[in-house]
Design a protein around this motif. Sequence first.
Motif, short mmCIF file in Angstrom:
data_model
loop_
_atom_site.label_atom_id
_atom_site.label_comp_id
_atom_site.label_asym_id
_atom_site.label_seq_id
_atom_site.Cartn_x
_atom_site.Cartn_y
_atom_site.Cartn_z
N LEU A 24 -36.06 -51.88 -85.55
CA LEU A 24 -37.09 -52.89 -85.28
C LEU A 24 -38.35 -52.27 -84.69
O LEU A 24 -39.45 -52.79 -84.88
CB LEU A 24 -36.55 -53.97 -84.34
N ALA A 25 -38.21 -51.18 -83.96
CA ALA A 25 -39.36 -50.56 -83.32
C ALA A 25 -40.20 -49.71 -84.27
O ALA A 25 -41.39 -49.51 -84.03
CB ALA A 25 -38.91 -49.70 -82.14
N GLY A 26 -39.61 -49.23 -85.35
CA GLY A 26 -40.33 -48.35 -86.25
C GLY A 26 -40.54 -48.94 -87.62
O GLY A 26 -41.63 -49.39 -87.98
N GLY A 27 -39.48 -48.97 -88.41
CA GLY A 27 -39.56 -49.40 -89.80
C GLY A 27 -39.96 -50.84 -90.00
O GLY A 27 -40.47 -51.21 -91.05
N ALA A 28 -39.74 -51.68 -89.00
CA ALA A 28 -40.09 -53.10 -89.13
C ALA A 28 -41.49 -53.40 -88.62
O ALA A 28 -41.92 -54.55 -88.61
CB ALA A 28 -39.07 -53.96 -88.37
N GLY A 29 -42.22 -52.38 -88.15
CA GLY A 29 -43.59 -52.60 -87.69
C GLY A 29 -43.67 -53.18 -86.29
O GLY A 29 -44.44 -54.09 -86.04
N ARG A 30 -42.84 -52.68 -85.38
CA ARG A 30 -42.78 -53.12 -83.98
C ARG A 30 -42.39 -54.59 -83.85
O ARG A 30 -42.88 -55.33 -83.01
CB ARG A 30 -44.11 -52.87 -83.25
N MET A 31 -41.45 -54.99 -84.70
CA MET A 31 -40.92 -56.35 -84.64
C MET A 31 -40.24 -56.61 -83.29
O MET A 31 -40.20 -57.74 -82.83
CB MET A 31 -39.94 -56.58 -85.78
N ASP A 32 -39.76 -55.55 -82.64
CA ASP A 32 -39.13 -55.70 -81.34
C ASP A 32 -40.09 -56.29 -80.31
O ASP A 32 -39.71 -57.14 -79.50
CB ASP A 32 -38.57 -54.36 -80.84
N VAL A 33 -41.34 -55.89 -80.36
CA VAL A 33 -42.34 -56.41 -79.42
C VAL A 33 -42.63 -57.88 -79.70
O VAL A 33 -42.74 -58.69 -78.78
CB VAL A 33 -43.64 -55.56 -79.50
N LEU A 34 -42.74 -58.25 -80.97
CA LEU A 34 -42.96 -59.65 -81.32
C LEU A 34 -41.80 -60.52 -80.87
O LEU A 34 -42.01 -61.63 -80.36
CB LEU A 34 -43.18 -59.80 -82.83
N ILE A 35 -40.58 -60.04 -81.04
CA ILE A 35 -39.41 -60.82 -80.64
C ILE A 35 -39.38 -61.00 -79.13
O ILE A 35 -39.09 -62.09 -78.63
CB ILE A 35 -38.12 -60.15 -81.17
N ARG A 36 -39.72 -59.97 -78.38
CA ARG A 36 -39.75 -60.10 -76.91
C ARG A 36 -40.83 -61.09 -76.48
O ARG A 36 -40.63 -61.87 -75.56
CB ARG A 36 -39.98 -58.74 -76.27
N ALA A 37 -41.98 -61.06 -77.14
CA ALA A 37 -43.04 -62.02 -76.82
C ALA A 37 -42.60 -63.44 -77.16
O ALA A 37 -42.86 -64.39 -76.41
CB ALA A 37 -44.32 -61.66 -77.57
#
Length: 139
Positions: A24-37
């Motif tokens: 999620l942090a790399g290949g998904a385009g920092r989707m991890d940050v969007l999910i936390r927000a």
Amino acid sequence: MKLRRFGIVGHRAMSKGKLPINDLAGGAGRMDVLIRALMAGLMTSHGLRNNTVVVLHLMGGPGPPRRIKFDGHTLKGLHADERSIAGTIGKVIATPLPPVGHWQPITTGISHSGGGVDSTLHEWKGETTVVLDADAPRL
């Protein structure tokens, strides 16, 4: 209680295809940050904020921009787990993109539409808007 709306922009977040849940942090385009927000905007320590709407703007490729709306008032079955939410987003981006301005329901409280930040701001016209990015479009 007044409805709060949050628009979260993922400039590199995948808008189409198979979401790599393990990256999620790399290949998904920092989707991890969007999910936390998303979780910060919607969740409390004991449930969901029912006066909040969060729109994720997935602006990265492949494909045109996509918006995913999470409505806290009607949302059901969302767990406070990053991988679970990523799985839900993965199911959304695997479906065909609806036209701009047409919100197609996915599950209770989650819908998606084509369009970008300008489309969302146009829909929220007349509402108080706070922009946290110096280069973001303004009303």
